[in-house]
Design an enzyme around this catalytic site. Structure first.
Site, short mmCIF file in Angstrom:
data_model
loop_
_atom_site.label_atom_id
_atom_site.label_comp_id
_atom_site.label_asym_id
_atom_site.label_seq_id
_atom_site.Cartn_x
_atom_site.Cartn_y
_atom_site.Cartn_z
N HIS A 88 48.37 39.75 31.53
CA HIS A 88 47.17 40.56 31.81
C HIS A 88 47.31 41.43 33.05
CE1 HIS A 88 45.09 37.88 34.84
NE2 HIS A 88 45.66 36.89 34.20
N GLU A 144 41.24 39.77 31.11
CA GLU A 144 41.53 38.34 30.96
C GLU A 144 40.64 37.50 31.85
OE1 GLU A 144 43.47 34.41 31.72
OE2 GLU A 144 42.87 35.96 33.14
N GLU A 145 40.42 37.98 33.07
CA GLU A 145 39.71 37.17 34.07
C GLU A 145 38.23 36.98 33.75
OE1 GLU A 145 41.14 35.42 36.20
OE2 GLU A 145 43.06 36.36 36.68
N ASP A 200 51.64 33.87 32.41
CA ASP A 200 50.56 33.84 33.41
C ASP A 200 50.92 32.85 34.50
OD1 ASP A 200 48.10 34.37 34.65
OD2 ASP A 200 46.99 34.28 32.76
#
Ligand code: CO
Ligand code: ZN
Length: 332
Positions: A63, A195-196, A218
């Site tokens: 991401h 993503e977060e 990640d």
């Protein structure tokens, strides 16, 4: 690799505002791709076609976005109240600095706190950009900022904001550079958005690609600092092959294959069981009819603070492991 890491971690890219990161990555991956596209959400999708018959579709996701803050209100005196973008802890704020897309720097202050051992919630912090009134404040409601901290390399240890997950993007870019000209599977490298805030970009991309195999890149937490959580992952002990986190139990065959490739290639590695958190592997796993999903993790200390710290040897190991997995037939 440090120049690449520096340029990516210092770029601006809170969730939903990943354009600058994408603009940096795109020219780096184009020479190694058969197709490059950007979807409506902003995911950068880089395809490298298979050489053989009946290839599997393999999606690799890293991401581009980072945690940050967003201005919610400008006071009459020119201070900003703000909300979080992703997992921002109030204990990481006071005295920190943030930078907005236009370059404006802000210092984070907090309302008076008579109990010095207590930490104010996010809502009792404010950002000071040097304005004296609402009229001369360069920031508008809805403007996003990232935490400002320069990249530092000290021996093997690399510290910066947004190692989560620009370091995963670095691993993907390096792997693309090192992969052989012909690969046995159709590879879709997705540099994902948002993503977060709930793995939203990867969900859309996975539903378009419908991969057979999904591999997220990640960061993961470590258990190697004073009074750390009970966790066996250590910084410097190599990339971690994820077995589970709170969002996904990795495909056992894919975990076995990753271990085998690591052992064959002599790559120091470790196994990861993470109590909290999740990655883009989760939406890949459950997209369409579902797929075999897993994750290669880069151990990281102080995740979701402005000083996320990784070890260069783990980063190199993650690149080698990913190349070993993608260069050879995947039989699960
Ligand atoms: Co994160
Ligand atoms: Zn992440």
């Amino acid at each position: 690799m440090n120049d690449l890491i520096r340029s990516l971690v210092e770029a601006f890219g809170p969730s939903g505002f990943e354009d600058a990161v994408r603009d940096l990555i795109r020219p780096l991956v184009e020479p190694h791709a058969d197709e490059v596209s950007v979807d409506a959400m902003g995911n950068l999708i880089v395809r490298k076609r298979a050489a053989g018959e009946n290839p599997l579709k393999v999606m690799i996701a890293a991401h581009m976005d980072e945690i940050g803050v967003m201005a919610t209100h400008v006071t009459a005196e020119g201070f900003l109240r703000f909300t979080n973008i992703g997992g921002v802890g109030p204990h990481t704020l006071l005295g920190g600095r943030v930078r907005f897309a236009d370059g404006t720097l802000g210092v984070i202050g907090a309302d008076r706190n008579d109990d010095r051992s207590a930490i104010h919630p996010l809502s009792k912090h404010f950002i000071d950009v040097g304005a004296t009134s609402r009229d001369d404040c360069p920031v508008r409601v809805g403007d996003a900022a990232h935490f400002e901290r320069p990249f530092v390399a000290q021996g093997h240890r690399l510290t910066a904001k947004s190692m989560d997950d620009r370091i995963g993007c670095v691993v993907a870019i390096e792997a693309l550079r090192r992969l052989p000209a012909t690969v046995p599977h159709d590879l879709y490298f997705v540099f994902s958005v948002q993503e977060e805030v709930g793995t939203r970009g990867a969900e859309a991309a996975a539903n378009r690609i419908l991969p057979d195999v999904g591999i997220a890149l990640d960061v993961t937490l470590t258990g190697d600092v004073p009074e750390a959580r009970s966790m066996s992952v250590r910084l410097g002990d190599g990339p971690a092959i994820k077995v589970r986190d709170s969002g996904m139990i990795a495909h056992t065959g894919l975990v076995r294959l990753m271990r085998q490739r690591a052992e064959e290639a002599g790559i120091t590695h470790q196994m990861e069981v993470l109590d909290g958190g999740s990655t883009d592997a989760r939406p890949m796993q459950v997209a369409g009819p579902g797929c075999a999903a897993g994750c290669i993790s880069i151990p990281c200390r102080y995740v979701h603070t402005p000083s996320e710290t990784v070890d260069a040897r783990d980063v190199e190991g993650a690149v080698q492991l990913l190349v070993a997995v993608l260069s050879n037939p995947i039989e699960l």
